[in-house]
Motif scaffolding. Structure first.
Motif, mmCIF file in Angstrom:
data_model
loop_
_atom_site.group_PDB
_atom_site.id
_atom_site.type_symbol
_atom_site.label_atom_id
_atom_site.label_comp_id
_atom_site.label_asym_id
_atom_site.label_seq_id
_atom_site.Cartn_x
_atom_site.Cartn_y
_atom_site.Cartn_z
ATOM 1 N N TYR A 291 -79.604 60.526 19.450
ATOM 2 C CA TYR A 291 -78.999 60.165 18.124
ATOM 3 C C TYR A 291 -78.362 61.351 17.707
ATOM 4 O O TYR A 291 -78.579 62.654 17.875
ATOM 5 N N PHE A 292 -77.345 61.222 16.642
ATOM 6 C CA PHE A 292 -76.692 62.507 16.244
ATOM 7 C C PHE A 292 -76.756 62.391 14.737
ATOM 8 O O PHE A 292 -76.726 61.436 14.119
ATOM 9 N N SER A 293 -76.839 63.685 14.177
ATOM 10 C CA SER A 293 -77.086 63.696 12.595
ATOM 11 C C SER A 293 -76.333 65.225 12.398
ATOM 12 O O SER A 293 -76.014 66.075 13.146
ATOM 13 N N GLY A 294 -76.539 65.344 11.108
ATOM 14 C CA GLY A 294 -75.733 66.795 10.625
ATOM 15 C C GLY A 294 -74.382 66.957 10.667
ATOM 16 O O GLY A 294 -73.825 67.954 10.327
ATOM 17 N N ASN A 295 -73.563 65.629 11.109
ATOM 18 C CA ASN A 295 -72.286 65.833 11.330
ATOM 19 C C ASN A 295 -71.561 65.173 10.132
ATOM 20 O O ASN A 295 -70.469 65.081 9.812
ATOM 21 N N ASN A 296 -72.446 64.674 8.946
ATOM 22 C CA ASN A 296 -71.832 64.518 7.617
ATOM 23 C C ASN A 296 -73.024 64.479 6.609
ATOM 24 O O ASN A 296 -74.134 64.215 7.079
ATOM 25 N N ILE A 297 -72.720 64.818 5.393
ATOM 26 C CA ILE A 297 -73.760 64.787 4.310
ATOM 27 C C ILE A 297 -74.116 63.581 3.721
ATOM 28 O O ILE A 297 -73.511 63.276 2.629
ATOM 29 N N ASP A 298 -74.726 62.851 4.411
ATOM 30 C CA ASP A 298 -74.780 61.376 4.126
ATOM 31 C C ASP A 298 -76.248 60.960 3.781
ATOM 32 O O ASP A 298 -76.925 60.710 4.626
ATOM 33 N N PRO A 299 -76.750 60.714 2.782
ATOM 34 C CA PRO A 299 -77.881 60.399 2.335
ATOM 35 C C PRO A 299 -78.416 58.970 3.044
ATOM 36 O O PRO A 299 -79.523 59.015 3.299
ATOM 37 N N ARG A 300 -77.592 58.144 2.956
ATOM 38 C CA ARG A 300 -77.904 56.671 3.525
ATOM 39 C C ARG A 300 -78.487 56.857 4.809
ATOM 40 O O ARG A 300 -79.511 56.359 5.219
ATOM 41 N N ARG A 301 -77.350 57.308 5.619
ATOM 42 C CA ARG A 301 -77.652 57.357 7.125
ATOM 43 C C ARG A 301 -78.685 58.156 7.352
ATOM 44 O O ARG A 301 -79.634 57.783 8.373
ATOM 45 N N THR A 302 -78.944 59.529 6.941
ATOM 46 C CA THR A 302 -80.130 60.354 7.128
ATOM 47 C C THR A 302 -81.413 59.672 7.061
ATOM 48 O O THR A 302 -82.289 59.662 7.615
ATOM 49 N N THR A 303 -81.304 58.926 5.869
ATOM 50 C CA THR A 303 -82.682 58.114 5.460
ATOM 51 C C THR A 303 -82.791 57.143 6.561
ATOM 52 O O THR A 303 -84.256 56.911 6.986
ATOM 53 N N GLU A 304 -81.887 56.349 6.887
ATOM 54 C CA GLU A 304 -81.995 55.236 7.798
ATOM 55 C C GLU A 304 -82.603 55.866 9.200
ATOM 56 O O GLU A 304 -83.322 55.101 10.045
ATOM 57 N N LEU A 305 -82.151 57.018 9.686
ATOM 58 C CA LEU A 305 -82.278 57.650 11.000
ATOM 59 C C LEU A 305 -84.060 58.046 10.830
ATOM 60 O O LEU A 305 -84.478 57.592 11.867
ATOM 61 N N ILE A 306 -84.259 58.500 9.732
ATOM 62 C CA ILE A 306 -85.735 58.698 9.641
ATOM 63 C C ILE A 306 -86.703 57.378 9.740
ATOM 64 O O ILE A 306 -87.602 57.606 10.620
ATOM 65 N N GLU A 307 -86.166 56.568 9.242
ATOM 66 C CA GLU A 307 -86.940 55.213 9.206
ATOM 67 C C GLU A 307 -86.923 54.781 10.470
ATOM 68 O O GLU A 307 -87.817 53.945 10.665
ATOM 69 N N HIS A 308 -85.938 54.858 11.091
ATOM 70 C CA HIS A 308 -85.661 54.088 12.445
ATOM 71 C C HIS A 308 -86.799 54.718 13.339
ATOM 72 O O HIS A 308 -87.454 54.041 14.193
ATOM 73 N N ILE A 309 -86.691 56.223 13.324
ATOM 74 C CA ILE A 309 -87.840 56.772 14.247
ATOM 75 C C ILE A 309 -88.826 56.620 13.969
ATOM 76 O O ILE A 309 -89.830 56.290 14.800
#
Length: 505
Positions: A143-161
């Protein structure tokens, strides 16, 4: 000078087809002839850069002389940025993840994300993370992260993991119906293992580090059900020049790979910055660098008609300067090459979008890059390309041979319109659409060209990305701008820091 100005074909089968970019009503051979003196000087400058790393007038953002070393990256040799030992270490790292790490999250932005996403898309495709471990040959999900300061996607990535970790724990418990699932987790059978790869030269990249810290803290709180490991990719310097991330990694005992000096982010896909992602998914590093190396070797001739990067730069430069075509639409006919267009956006924008030339004269140089993809954007953008202002060059990318190529079946023979396209392989229909698009554009004096990849693989991807990277070096010389700095980026950074401090107060 070749008799037939239509295409430049390399030994590998890679083609630069400029039929619709050179000729009557387009860039002319006289335009090229009038540029030959400057092309010779540009070639000498690029050759000097390749040999020494020196670029006339180039300074780092701190105002100090700085070498440009991306042309060294395709050459794996002792003492080079990519050495036999560094490549072996990358492969060893990749093998260590097989069947031992469930998921990798790569944190990076700009060149620390865009190039990595290209390698992932071409090798893995859209459905990699839904495949079984066996189908991925033991390599982890990515997965990729840190390429945009997006609260929703960051939260959803955590929940998915977290969800994936929960499912693994349940399955571990089910494997032994007599064992308590919690004991299974405690013994390691149901532990979900995550590798966080944080990529930042300084360690102070706001977008990357903020997402990394949020995800790191959230996942660490799940121990022992979830095991978190971290790898840092950062400036290798220690001591007085040690970066924040290097110091943090040393304190925490995280393994480290290098963001090399002399390689800007937009060129870093050929370095450990990009190759660390390649290692995580089993991408063919050797073939990728071999393709880049073959392209570099093809570009060492001073004959513009046989040097793909110099010819590409010359035609695009002349199209802009002599004919006002100062927008470049990069339009691959392949879904998994969309990320190449997105990578190219940064390469072209940061390299050539310059306020001043090397003498300090305001020139406001550079083409505006636009992403488009195949028939998707024939139905979305082509109206503007065909009938809008004549200010664009459309650069197509074609894949000649597809690994999989379904034939359109005659499922509904009573529907004449659908029967007409039956029995055609999808690739034939796809390329017919590209050809029709190109011909329609040319018929109205609208500039376009095509890069042809014999196949969509690591070798030909290396050729394409390196051609584009070297092209901006040549064009920087033709336009007399520094293709390796990015002073405009610093303007918002100077404002953002104080804004963030004020928000915290």
């Amino acid at each position: 000078m070749p008799d037939n100005h239509t295409a430049l074909t390399l030994a590998s089968g890679f083609v630069f087809d400029y039929t619709n970019l050179l000729g009557e009503g387009l860039v002319t051979t006289d335009d090229i002839a009038n540029l030959l003196g400057r092309l010779k000087a540009a070639h000498q400058a690029v050759a000097h850069m390749r040999a020494t790393g020196e670029v006339r007038g180039h300074l780092s953002k701190d105002g100090k002389p700085e070498k440009v070393l991306f042309t060294e990256l395709p050459y794996v040799a002792e003492g080079n940025l990519n050495s036999p030992a560094s490549i072996a270490r990358l492969k060893e790292f990749g093998n260590s993840l097989k069947n031992h790490v469930d998921a990798v999250v790569s944190f990076g932005i700009g060149g620390s994300y865009l190039g990595n996403k290209v390698l992932f898309d071409v090798h893995c495709g859209e459905f990699w993370n839904t495949k079984s471990s066996a189908e991925r040959q033991g390599y982890p999900k990515l997965y990729f992260s840190g390429n945009n300061i997006d609260p929703r996607r960051t939260t959803e990535l955590i929940e998915h993991i977290k969800y994936e970790a929960h499912i693994k724990a349940l399955h571990a418990g089910e494997r032994d119906c007599h064992a308590d699932a919690r004991n299974d987790v405690r013994n390691g059978a149901g532990v979900y293992r995550v590798m966080l790869i944080v990529i930042s030269k300084s360690g102070a990249t706001l977008d990357t580090m903020s997402a990394f810290m949020v995800v790191y803290q959230a996942l660490k709180a799940m121990e022992p059900q979830l095991e978190v490991r971290v790898v840092a990719v950062t400036d290798p310097a220690a001591g007085a020049n040690e970066t924040l991330l290097h110091k943090l990694a040393a304190q925490e005992g995280w393994p480290m790979f290098s963001v090399p000096d002399g390689v800007g982010g937009r060129f870093s896909v050929f370095s450990e910055v990009g190759l660390v992602t390649a290692a995580c998914i089993g991408f063919d590093i050797d073939a990728f660098l071999a393709g880049a190396r073959a392209m570099d070797e093809a570009c060492q001739t001073d004959d513009v008609w046989r040097n793909p990067a110099m010819l590409n730069a010359a035609l695009k430069y002349l199209a802009a300067e002599n004919y006002g075509r100062d927008i470049e639409v990069f339009m691959p006919y392949a879904d998994y090459l969309k990320s190449v267009a997105e990578w190219y956006i940064q390469l072209l924008a940061e390299s050539l979008g310059k306020r001043t030339d090397r003498s300090g004269r305001e020139v406001y140089y550079g083409r505006t890059p636009i992403v488009a993809v195949g028939t998707t954007d024939m139905h979305a953008q082509t109206q503007q390309h065909q009938d809008g202002k004549k200010d664009k060059v459309v650069q197509f990318v074609k894949v000649a041979k597809w690994a999989n190529d379904p034939v359109i079946p005659d499922v509904f023979p009573s529907a004449a319109k659908l029967s007409e396209i039956a029995a055609l392989p999808l690739s034939r229909a796809f390329d017919a659409a590209r050809q029709a698009n190109a011909a329609a554009l040319k018929s109205d004096g609208r500039f376009n060209a095509t890069f042809v990849l014999p196949e969509l693989n690591a070798y030909h991807l290396g050729e394409l990305l390196y051609l584009l990277a070297l092209s901006v070096a040549y064009e920087g010389e033709l336009a007399d701008v520094d293709a390796f700095d990015q002073p405009g980026v610093e303007a918002y950074k100077r404002l953002l820091g104080p804004m963030l401090k004020k928000l915290k107060e």
